[in-house]
Structure formats: structure tokens, C-alpha cells
Design an enzyme around this catalytic site. Sequence first.
Site, PDB file in Angstrom:
ATOM      1  N   VAL A  88       0.199   6.369  -1.113  1.00 53.53           N
ATOM      2  CA  VAL A  88       1.195   7.033  -2.271  1.00 53.53           C
ATOM      3  C   VAL A  88       2.326   6.468  -2.072  1.00 53.53           C
ATOM      4  CG1 VAL A  88       3.094   8.957  -2.006  1.00 53.53           C
ATOM      5  CG2 VAL A  88       0.242   9.270  -1.602  1.00 53.53           C
ATOM      6  N   HIS A  89       2.483   5.653  -3.362  1.00 55.00           N
ATOM      7  CA  HIS A  89       3.981   4.755  -3.149  1.00 55.00           C
ATOM      8  C   HIS A  89       5.394   5.162  -3.542  1.00 55.00           C
ATOM      9  CE1 HIS A  89       6.387   1.078  -4.770  1.00 55.00           C
ATOM     10  NE2 HIS A  89       5.357   0.917  -3.864  1.00 55.00           N
ATOM     11  N   ILE A  90       6.523   5.284  -2.926  1.00 54.94           N
ATOM     12  CA  ILE A  90       7.661   6.214  -2.551  1.00 54.94           C
ATOM     13  C   ILE A  90       8.723   5.183  -3.801  1.00 54.94           C
ATOM     14  CG2 ILE A  90       9.851   7.213  -1.539  1.00 54.94           C
ATOM     15  CD1 ILE A  90       7.322   7.790   0.421  1.00 54.94           C
ATOM     16  N   GLY A  91       9.020   5.494  -5.175  1.00 57.56           N
ATOM     17  CA  GLY A  91       9.799   4.819  -5.441  1.00 57.56           C
ATOM     18  C   GLY A  91       9.504   3.436  -5.957  1.00 57.56           C
TER      19      GLY A  91
END
Length: 167
Positions: A88-91
Site C-alpha cells: 500500500v503506497h500513499i501518494g
Amino acid sequence: MGLFDMFKKEEKATAMFPISMKATAEGEIVAMKDIPDPVFSQGMVGPCVGIEPSKGTVVAPCDGKIATLSDTLHAFGMECPGGVQLLVHIGIDTVEMKGEGFKAFVKAGDNVKAGQSIVEVDLDKVREAGHPTVIMTVVSNAGEFKNVSFREQGQVAFSDDLITIEN
């Protein structure tokens, strides 16, 4: 080979397929091809789906274990039922923020439940830094499964199915 191949494979045999992964954020679905970063839009790290978040809370999409949590808190990896490995990669390019605007509620090695808060991100700070806020959920070992499908449009809430995996 997946990102977390070091983890046990015997879980795969005991999981009930198909497996559904829930939304990691609330907001609008962004199809893989429309994610504003070629690393994700071209599937270089694996097939994925994005969410343009309406709130800054990022949650676990399933029961599982936090395998990795970046020092800058902008990304985490999960070991999930059936041997599924998620990133999960935020931004986009938020690693450049060096953790500013991010708060983690877990650490690597923690067991978590679906819907549990993992990271809180200040979306305004991300935008002020000039970065897109889309949150990507990547199945890093998708090649190990018969089929991986993603919800491709619409609004999602935490309880909504986002990914379906068949063995």
C-alpha cells in the site's frame, strides 16, 4: 516471485478462495491505467488499483501482518490470507516528505484486522508539497494466483470490496 517471498507459503493452502480485500481508504477509485505515475500505471511493481482519498485514514484491507513499514510512513507491505502479498503506497513521490504529515498506528511485525487504522496522512500537507494523494494497493505476487481483479470505478468506503483473488 513476490516482494515478500521470505514468508511462509503454507498459508496459501488453508485460505478459502476467492479472497476479497477491502478498500484501504474512502474515496474515488482510480483505475491502474489512470494512476499518475508509470511505476504504478504500467504495473511495474504489480497490478494495482488506486483510490483518490476523501479522508486521510489508511486502513488494513484484510486481517494479516504488517510485513514492512517504510521509515517515511508513506508505504507499508502486508502478508495476507492465502499467501497474498500487498503493498500500500500513499501518494506519489511522498517519500520526499520524509514522514512529515504521516502518523503510523502500527509497526512492522504487528498483526492487524481488516479496517484497522494503519497510517493517518494529512492530505493538505501532501498537496501543499505538490504531490498527488492517490493511494495505491498493489498485489505484488499476483502471478502466483489464477486471477486478480480490481474494482475499477465509483466511490468506496472501508467496508467495500476492492480486490478479488482466485487461486
